[in-house]
Write a protein that holds these residues in place. Structure first.
Motif, PDB file in Angstrom:
ATOM      1  N   ALA A  31      97.710  -1.913 -85.863  1.00  0.00           N
ATOM      2  CA  ALA A  31      97.248  -0.814 -86.715  1.00  0.00           C
ATOM      3  C   ALA A  31      95.789  -0.470 -86.414  1.00  0.00           C
ATOM      4  O   ALA A  31      95.436   0.705 -86.278  1.00  0.00           O
ATOM      5  N   LEU A  32      94.952  -1.476 -86.291  1.00  0.00           N
ATOM      6  CA  LEU A  32      93.538  -1.236 -85.988  1.00  0.00           C
ATOM      7  C   LEU A  32      93.374  -0.563 -84.629  1.00  0.00           C
ATOM      8  O   LEU A  32      92.483   0.263 -84.440  1.00  0.00           O
ATOM      9  N   ASP A  33      94.240  -0.879 -83.687  1.00  0.00           N
ATOM     10  CA  ASP A  33      94.174  -0.313 -82.351  1.00  0.00           C
ATOM     11  C   ASP A  33      94.562   1.165 -82.324  1.00  0.00           C
ATOM     12  O   ASP A  33      94.264   1.862 -81.368  1.00  0.00           O
ATOM     13  N   ARG A  34      95.200   1.645 -83.373  1.00  0.00           N
ATOM     14  CA  ARG A  34      95.648   3.043 -83.436  1.00  0.00           C
ATOM     15  C   ARG A  34      94.850   3.869 -84.450  1.00  0.00           C
ATOM     16  O   ARG A  34      95.098   5.057 -84.616  1.00  0.00           O
ATOM     17  N   ALA A  35      93.910   3.230 -85.123  1.00  0.00           N
ATOM     18  CA  ALA A  35      93.231   3.848 -86.261  1.00  0.00           C
ATOM     19  C   ALA A  35      92.049   4.740 -85.905  1.00  0.00           C
ATOM     20  O   ALA A  35      91.462   5.354 -86.788  1.00  0.00           O
ATOM     21  N   GLY A  36      91.682   4.817 -84.632  1.00  0.00           N
ATOM     22  CA  GLY A  36      90.559   5.663 -84.260  1.00  0.00           C
ATOM     23  C   GLY A  36      89.203   5.066 -84.570  1.00  0.00           C
ATOM     24  O   GLY A  36      88.200   5.767 -84.621  1.00  0.00           O
ATOM     25  N   LEU A  37      89.162   3.771 -84.767  1.00  0.00           N
ATOM     26  CA  LEU A  37      87.909   3.071 -85.029  1.00  0.00           C
ATOM     27  C   LEU A  37      87.206   2.754 -83.714  1.00  0.00           C
ATOM     28  O   LEU A  37      87.817   2.849 -82.643  1.00  0.00           O
ATOM     29  N   ASP A  38      85.944   2.364 -83.775  1.00  0.00           N
ATOM     30  CA  ASP A  38      85.266   1.906 -82.563  1.00  0.00           C
ATOM     31  C   ASP A  38      86.082   0.778 -81.947  1.00  0.00           C
ATOM     32  O   ASP A  38      86.432  -0.178 -82.631  1.00  0.00           O
ATOM     33  N   GLY A  39      86.428   0.916 -80.694  1.00  0.00           N
ATOM     34  CA  GLY A  39      87.209  -0.088 -80.004  1.00  0.00           C
ATOM     35  C   GLY A  39      88.711   0.149 -80.056  1.00  0.00           C
ATOM     36  O   GLY A  39      89.467  -0.544 -79.384  1.00  0.00           O
ATOM     37  N   SER A  40      89.170   1.119 -80.866  1.00  0.00           N
ATOM     38  CA  SER A  40      90.600   1.444 -80.914  1.00  0.00           C
ATOM     39  C   SER A  40      91.009   2.159 -79.633  1.00  0.00           C
ATOM     40  O   SER A  40      90.227   2.903 -79.048  1.00  0.00           O
ATOM     41  N   LYS A  41      92.251   1.947 -79.215  1.00  0.00           N
ATOM     42  CA  LYS A  41      92.777   2.632 -78.038  1.00  0.00           C
ATOM     43  C   LYS A  41      93.277   4.033 -78.358  1.00  0.00           C
ATOM     44  O   LYS A  41      93.368   4.881 -77.482  1.00  0.00           O
ATOM     45  N   GLU A  42      93.645   4.256 -79.615  1.00  0.00           N
ATOM     46  CA  GLU A  42      94.201   5.547 -80.008  1.00  0.00           C
ATOM     47  C   GLU A  42      93.578   6.023 -81.316  1.00  0.00           C
ATOM     48  O   GLU A  42      93.016   5.243 -82.069  1.00  0.00           O
ATOM     49  N   ASP A  43      93.707   7.320 -81.564  1.00  0.00           N
ATOM     50  CA  ASP A  43      93.172   7.950 -82.768  1.00  0.00           C
ATOM     51  C   ASP A  43      94.284   8.770 -83.417  1.00  0.00           C
ATOM     52  O   ASP A  43      94.368   9.986 -83.245  1.00  0.00           O
ATOM     53  N   LYS A  44      95.171   8.078 -84.123  1.00  0.00           N
ATOM     54  CA  LYS A  44      96.354   8.724 -84.684  1.00  0.00           C
ATOM     55  C   LYS A  44      96.022   9.693 -85.809  1.00  0.00           C
ATOM     56  O   LYS A  44      96.786  10.632 -86.060  1.00  0.00           O
ATOM     57  N   GLY A  45      94.908   9.522 -86.499  1.00  0.00           N
ATOM     58  CA  GLY A  45      94.500  10.494 -87.513  1.00  0.00           C
ATOM     59  C   GLY A  45      94.178  11.828 -86.877  1.00  0.00           C
ATOM     60  O   GLY A  45      94.590  12.885 -87.359  1.00  0.00           O
ATOM     61  N   TYR A  46      93.455  11.788 -85.769  1.00  0.00           N
ATOM     62  CA  TYR A  46      93.141  13.012 -85.031  1.00  0.00           C
ATOM     63  C   TYR A  46      94.416  13.639 -84.486  1.00  0.00           C
ATOM     64  O   TYR A  46      94.650  14.841 -84.622  1.00  0.00           O
ATOM     65  N   GLU A  47      95.262  12.811 -83.859  1.00  0.00           N
ATOM     66  CA  GLU A  47      96.482  13.323 -83.238  1.00  0.00           C
ATOM     67  C   GLU A  47      97.412  13.975 -84.262  1.00  0.00           C
ATOM     68  O   GLU A  47      97.982  15.039 -83.999  1.00  0.00           O
ATOM     69  N   ALA A  48      97.596  13.349 -85.409  1.00  0.00           N
ATOM     70  CA  ALA A  48      98.482  13.902 -86.436  1.00  0.00           C
ATOM     71  C   ALA A  48      97.942  15.228 -86.956  1.00  0.00           C
ATOM     72  O   ALA A  48      98.708  16.176 -87.194  1.00  0.00           O
ATOM     73  N   THR A  49      96.642  15.316 -87.125  1.00  0.00           N
ATOM     74  CA  THR A  49      96.030  16.551 -87.624  1.00  0.00           C
ATOM     75  C   THR A  49      96.139  17.659 -86.592  1.00  0.00           C
ATOM     76  O   THR A  49      96.512  18.795 -86.915  1.00  0.00           O
ATOM     77  N   SER A  50      95.846  17.342 -85.359  1.00  0.00           N
ATOM     78  CA  SER A  50      95.981  18.316 -84.278  1.00  0.00           C
ATOM     79  C   SER A  50      97.414  18.833 -84.191  1.00  0.00           C
ATOM     80  O   SER A  50      97.653  20.041 -84.085  1.00  0.00           O
ATOM     81  N   ALA A  51      98.392  17.931 -84.255  1.00  0.00           N
ATOM     82  CA  ALA A  51      99.801  18.328 -84.179  1.00  0.00           C
ATOM     83  C   ALA A  51     100.177  19.241 -85.345  1.00  0.00           C
ATOM     84  O   ALA A  51     100.898  20.233 -85.159  1.00  0.00           O
ATOM     85  N   ALA A  52      99.707  18.922 -86.535  1.00  0.00           N
ATOM     86  CA  ALA A  52     100.022  19.745 -87.704  1.00  0.00           C
ATOM     87  C   ALA A  52      99.423  21.142 -87.564  1.00  0.00           C
ATOM     88  O   ALA A  52     100.085  22.144 -87.856  1.00  0.00           O
ATOM     89  N   LEU A  53      98.185  21.220 -87.119  1.00  0.00           N
ATOM     90  CA  LEU A  53      97.532  22.526 -86.972  1.00  0.00           C
ATOM     91  C   LEU A  53      98.220  23.365 -85.903  1.00  0.00           C
ATOM     92  O   LEU A  53      98.457  24.567 -86.087  1.00  0.00           O
ATOM     93  N   GLU A  54      98.549  22.743 -84.789  1.00  0.00           N
ATOM     94  CA  GLU A  54      99.216  23.473 -83.715  1.00  0.00           C
ATOM     95  C   GLU A  54     100.609  23.941 -84.148  1.00  0.00           C
ATOM     96  O   GLU A  54     101.025  25.067 -83.837  1.00  0.00           O
ATOM     97  N   THR A  55     101.331  23.110 -84.873  1.00  0.00           N
ATOM     98  CA  THR A  55     102.655  23.488 -85.352  1.00  0.00           C
ATOM     99  C   THR A  55     102.560  24.598 -86.391  1.00  0.00           C
ATOM    100  O   THR A  55     103.371  25.538 -86.377  1.00  0.00           O
ATOM    101  N   ALA A  56     101.589  24.520 -87.275  1.00  0.00           N
ATOM    102  CA  ALA A  56     101.395  25.576 -88.275  1.00  0.00           C
ATOM    103  C   ALA A  56     101.113  26.913 -87.599  1.00  0.00           C
ATOM    104  O   ALA A  56     101.606  27.958 -88.052  1.00  0.00           O
ATOM    105  N   ARG A  57     100.367  26.882 -86.515  1.00  0.00           N
ATOM    106  CA  ARG A  57     100.087  28.124 -85.779  1.00  0.00           C
ATOM    107  C   ARG A  57     101.377  28.697 -85.196  1.00  0.00           C
ATOM    108  O   ARG A  57     101.602  29.904 -85.249  1.00  0.00           O
ATOM    109  N   VAL A  58     102.237  27.857 -84.658  1.00  0.00           N
ATOM    110  CA  VAL A  58     103.515  28.327 -84.106  1.00  0.00           C
ATOM    111  C   VAL A  58     104.390  28.907 -85.215  1.00  0.00           C
ATOM    112  O   VAL A  58     104.982  29.981 -85.056  1.00  0.00           O
ATOM    113  N   ILE A  59     104.473  28.216 -86.344  1.00  0.00           N
ATOM    114  CA  ILE A  59     105.279  28.713 -87.469  1.00  0.00           C
ATOM    115  C   ILE A  59     104.750  30.063 -87.935  1.00  0.00           C
ATOM    116  O   ILE A  59     105.525  30.995 -88.193  1.00  0.00           O
TER     117      ILE A  59
END
Length: 159
Positions: free
Chosen positions: A124-152
């Motif tokens: 979980a910490l590795d995906r949380a977008g914290l210093d040292g995390s490999k992924e930033d799932k908060g950013y990714e989820a928000t980006s996906a929602a915004l892009e999908t809302a634009r398509v809709i």
């Protein structure tokens, strides 16, 4: 590795979208990272959002449903469920996934699925977008929602 093959996002001005971020309260450090990532994405896309907290991941769908009924274009759902020694993990993960999918389909609202379903705290910490995390799932989820809302929105306007 999770995250390999992720699509490239092209930033756009999402300032005209009505957006909400709903975050669970369990696992404070992970949730702080997910929320920070969501805020970074909102800033990158020139969007603002109302932020709401719920007790846990199980409660995300009902609040997302209420927001969908109120005409939100995008709802970002952030949570984390870490496997334990009981079936609780499966029940909560299934309820959150099925519930958020239902909200998206019933209300035709873009849902950013930022629910981490991990075997360990370290994952979980590795995906949380914290210093040292490999992924930033908060950013990714928000980006996906915004892009999908634009398509809709484009579909609704006849594009």
């Amino acid at each position: 590795m999770s995250g390999d093959g992720a699509p490239a996002s092209e930033l756009f001005d999402a300032g005209d979208l009505k957006v909400a971020v709903v975050a669970a309260s369990w696992h404070t450090e992970v949730m702080d990272g997910l929320l920070a990532g969501a805020r970074r994405a909102l800033t990158a896309y020139s969007a603002t959002a109302v932020e709401l907290r719920v007790p846990g991941t199980f409660e995300l769908p009902v609040v997302a449903q209420a927001l969908g009924a109120e005409g939100y274009d995008a709802v970002v759902a952030l949570g984390v469920v870490i496997r334990g020694g009981t079936p609780h993990f499966e029940y909560v993960c299934s309820a959150a996934t099925d519930g958020l999918t239902r909200v998206a389909l019933d209300h035709r609202v873009a849902i950013g699925f930022g629910v981490l379903t991990c075997d360990t705290d370290a994952q979980a910490l590795d995906r949380a977008g914290l210093d040292g995390s490999k992924e930033d799932k908060g950013y990714e989820a928000t980006s996906a929602a915004l892009e999908t809302a634009r398509v809709i929105r484009a579909i609704r306007s006849g594009a």
